[in-house]
Design an enzyme around this catalytic site. Structure first.
Site, mmCIF file in Angstrom:
data_model
loop_
_atom_site.group_PDB
_atom_site.id
_atom_site.type_symbol
_atom_site.label_atom_id
_atom_site.label_comp_id
_atom_site.label_asym_id
_atom_site.label_seq_id
_atom_site.Cartn_x
_atom_site.Cartn_y
_atom_site.Cartn_z
ATOM 1 N N HIS A 264 4.318 -7.211 -5.332
ATOM 2 C CA HIS A 264 3.319 -6.205 -4.949
ATOM 3 C C HIS A 264 3.352 -5.016 -5.903
ATOM 4 O O HIS A 264 2.314 -4.613 -6.462
ATOM 5 C CB HIS A 264 3.605 -5.747 -3.516
ATOM 6 C CG HIS A 264 2.632 -4.738 -2.997
ATOM 7 N ND1 HIS A 264 1.566 -5.075 -2.198
ATOM 8 C CD2 HIS A 264 2.559 -3.386 -3.145
ATOM 9 C CE1 HIS A 264 0.872 -3.979 -1.888
ATOM 10 N NE2 HIS A 264 1.472 -2.943 -2.452
ATOM 11 N N GLU A 265 4.533 -4.464 -6.113
ATOM 12 C CA GLU A 265 4.634 -3.258 -6.951
ATOM 13 C C GLU A 265 4.377 -3.570 -8.423
ATOM 14 O O GLU A 265 3.874 -2.718 -9.160
ATOM 15 C CB GLU A 265 6.006 -2.607 -6.763
ATOM 16 C CG GLU A 265 6.349 -2.238 -5.324
ATOM 17 C CD GLU A 265 5.308 -1.366 -4.632
ATOM 18 O OE1 GLU A 265 4.498 -0.724 -5.336
ATOM 19 O OE2 GLU A 265 5.286 -1.344 -3.389
ATOM 20 N N HIS A 268 0.704 -3.226 -9.011
ATOM 21 C CA HIS A 268 0.321 -1.828 -9.223
ATOM 22 C C HIS A 268 0.605 -1.399 -10.666
ATOM 23 O O HIS A 268 -0.228 -0.766 -11.318
ATOM 24 C CB HIS A 268 1.105 -0.925 -8.271
ATOM 25 C CG HIS A 268 0.557 -0.866 -6.879
ATOM 26 N ND1 HIS A 268 -0.749 -0.538 -6.597
ATOM 27 C CD2 HIS A 268 1.156 -1.066 -5.672
ATOM 28 C CE1 HIS A 268 -0.939 -0.546 -5.290
ATOM 29 N NE2 HIS A 268 0.199 -0.875 -4.704
ATOM 30 N N GLU A 295 -4.876 -1.158 -4.715
ATOM 31 C CA GLU A 295 -4.252 -2.097 -3.787
ATOM 32 C C GLU A 295 -4.729 -3.524 -4.019
ATOM 33 O O GLU A 295 -3.989 -4.476 -3.781
ATOM 34 C CB GLU A 295 -4.532 -1.690 -2.343
ATOM 35 C CG GLU A 295 -3.727 -0.498 -1.860
ATOM 36 C CD GLU A 295 -2.233 -0.745 -1.900
ATOM 37 O OE1 GLU A 295 -1.795 -1.881 -1.653
ATOM 38 O OE2 GLU A 295 -1.490 0.205 -2.198
#
Length: 501
Positions: A264-265, A268, A295
């Site tokens: 997830h990160e 980003h 997101e």
């Protein structure tokens, strides 16, 4: 052709402001990852001082004069360059208008209080005691209401805060979108399968760290421009060009938590890395477009890629080696089914991709009522627990697994939560379009661990666009239509069919 001096002067001042905003990001990152506990109070003063300084520079009349001179000098440029410059100054003035509405002392106070609030939230969560944090949260709510009043609104205070994360979005519109989505999700949740945890026992943090450290580079974020650390709540931040920071957290009994936190990160940070590669970085249009789009990048890599069959076909033998397991101890089919299992959970960050959006809708409803003055801080645990019972049929046993589970309110980030579900909607739509253009991409994923086609597609269609267009225009240019939740519903239904074959 050299730029007119007025444009050079304006950009020089803008880049000084951006430079010190990145300095503030360093201070924030260090306070979450490296800083000793006793340094919190003084660090809050440092962060507040930098926030006040950059705010003063942004709102100073001399900077406005530089912007106005820059606008006038655009006419000296060739015609094909004028539209980009006009857009750049338009975006800057939108940012500046918001900054102008906030008094300098308010900006400093908000930065100071939110930095102190984080440590108090973390302690309250550790002690499972909302009461010890409620006074500070009440202060944050009042500051956020004051911020909304400074910004101004036509319908409700919450809209003013929401606009800071998703420009132009209105709570009433999101309520309708989320209501329709919820109606579609409820029957999916009811029929989605639940699979048991196949891990034979706890996995040490050392073994998880070894595997997690491989993931950013695998997706395209090299160790030359990033690093992975540990924090109470996973996050990513850009400290400037070539410096992207990622954190995750580890649980020996839930090794997938750290893995999906990193995926997830990394999403980003890949977006931020792409923005940093835009021509003339940094400028107002080389910033991220909205948090919903931000997101979408993290959720795409976490879900559409990270929970896909091709991804796990490639990384499965690596995971077995790093975790010192055999395929008999951790069978592939059971692992893959568990990765895509659906189960109602109390904690958002542990939620599966089907039920996750129900967690977001719950938070959206609560914080909207909180900012609009319909509910009080003191009543939050009871309200939270009641909504969890209604939406999930689950009973909350303590505040840590209830109202204290998220970091966002301690950051004063009211209006942030809806962007997670918007990101899920956007990501499904983006990935659908990518697979139409690259129908054989799954072969590269599974046999070579090669995700370069996807990253290049995202760089071309999203990352390199920055703030040149608004969200709706970007969606239409990239996918051919405005945002549509049908792609998310289709993806989730398809995933359930896949794992129940």
């Amino acid at each position: 052709m050299a730029l007119p001096q007025a444009l050079e002067n304006y950009r020089k001042q803008y880049r000084k402001i951006k430079l010190f905003q990145d300095v503030a990001s360093v201070l924030h990152w260090d306070s979450e990852v490296m800083m000793p506990e006793e340094g919190r109070e003084y660090r809050s003063s440092q962060i507040a001082a930098v926030a006040e300084l950059t705010h003063d520079w942004m709102t100073d009349k001399s900077f406005l004069n530089q912007i106005q001179s820059a606008k006038e000098s655009i006419n000296e440029l060739p015609e094909f360059e004028r539209s980009v410059w006009n857009r750049e100054l338009e975006v800057l003035m939108e940012e500046k208008d918001k900054a102008d509405k906030l008094p300098s002392e308010f900006v400093s106070e908000f930065a100071r209080v939110t930095n102190l609030a984080h440590a108090e939230w973390a302690m309250a969560k550790k002690e499972k005691n909302f009461q010890s944090f409620s006074k500070r949260l009440e202060e944050l709510v009042q500051l956020s209401k004051k911020q909304a009043d400074y910004f101004g609104y036509t319908t409700e205070p919450y809209d003013a805060l929401l606009d800071s994360y998703e420009k132009g979005a209105k709570a009433k519109q999101i309520q309708i979108l989320f209501s329709d989505l919820k109606d579609s999700l409820v029957p999916i949740v009811a029929t989605a399968p639940k699979f048991k945890n196949p891990f034979p026992g706890p996995i040490s943090i050392e073994k998880q760290t070894k595997f997690c450290n491989r993931l950013p580079s695998l997706l395209g974020l090299t160790t030359k421009e990033s690093r992975l650390d540990t924090s109470n709540h996973p996050f990513s931040t850009s400290l400037g060009k070539g410096d992207k920071r990622i954190t995750t957290r580890y649980s020996e009994t839930d090794p997938l938590s750290s893995i999906f936190g990193v995926l997830h990160e990394t999403g980003h940070s890949l977006y931020e890395s792409g923005l940093s590669a835009m021509p003339d970085w940094p400028t107002p249009i080389t910033e991220f477009l909205s948090l919903g789009i931000h997101e979408s990048q993290s959720r795409l890599w976490e879900n559409q890629v990270g929970r896909s069959l091709p991804f796990w076909e490639f990384v499965y033998p690596i995971l077995l080696s790093d975790f010192s397991l055999t395929d008999k101890e951790l069978p592939f089919k059971e692992l893959y089914q568990f990765i895509n299992s659906t189960e109602k959970t109390k904690v958002r960050v542990e939620a599966d991709q089907v039920t996750y959006n129900l967690h977001i809708i719950l938070r959206f409803e609560i914080e909207r009522d909180l900012i609009n003055g319909k509910i009080q801080v003191k009543d939050l645990p009871e309200i939270w627990n009641t909504k969890m019972k209604e939406s999930f049929g689950l009973s909350i046993e303590n505040d840590a697994e209830g109202v204290l589970q998220d970091i966002h309110w301690s950051m004063g980030a009211f209006g942030y939560f809806p962007t997670y579900t918007l990101g899920n909607i956007f990501s499904s739509q983006f990935f659908k379009k990518f697979t139409e253009e690259f129908p054989n991409s799954h072969n590269k994923f599974s046999t070579k661990g090669d995700f370069s086609d996807l990253l290049s597609w995202l760089r071309k269609n999203i990352h390199s666009k920055g703030k040149i267009f608004d969200v709706d225009t970007l969606m239409k240019q990239t996918t051919g239509e405005s945002a549509n939740s049908k792609y998310l519903i289709s993806y989730l239904n398809g995933k359930i069919k896949e794992v129940t074959k």
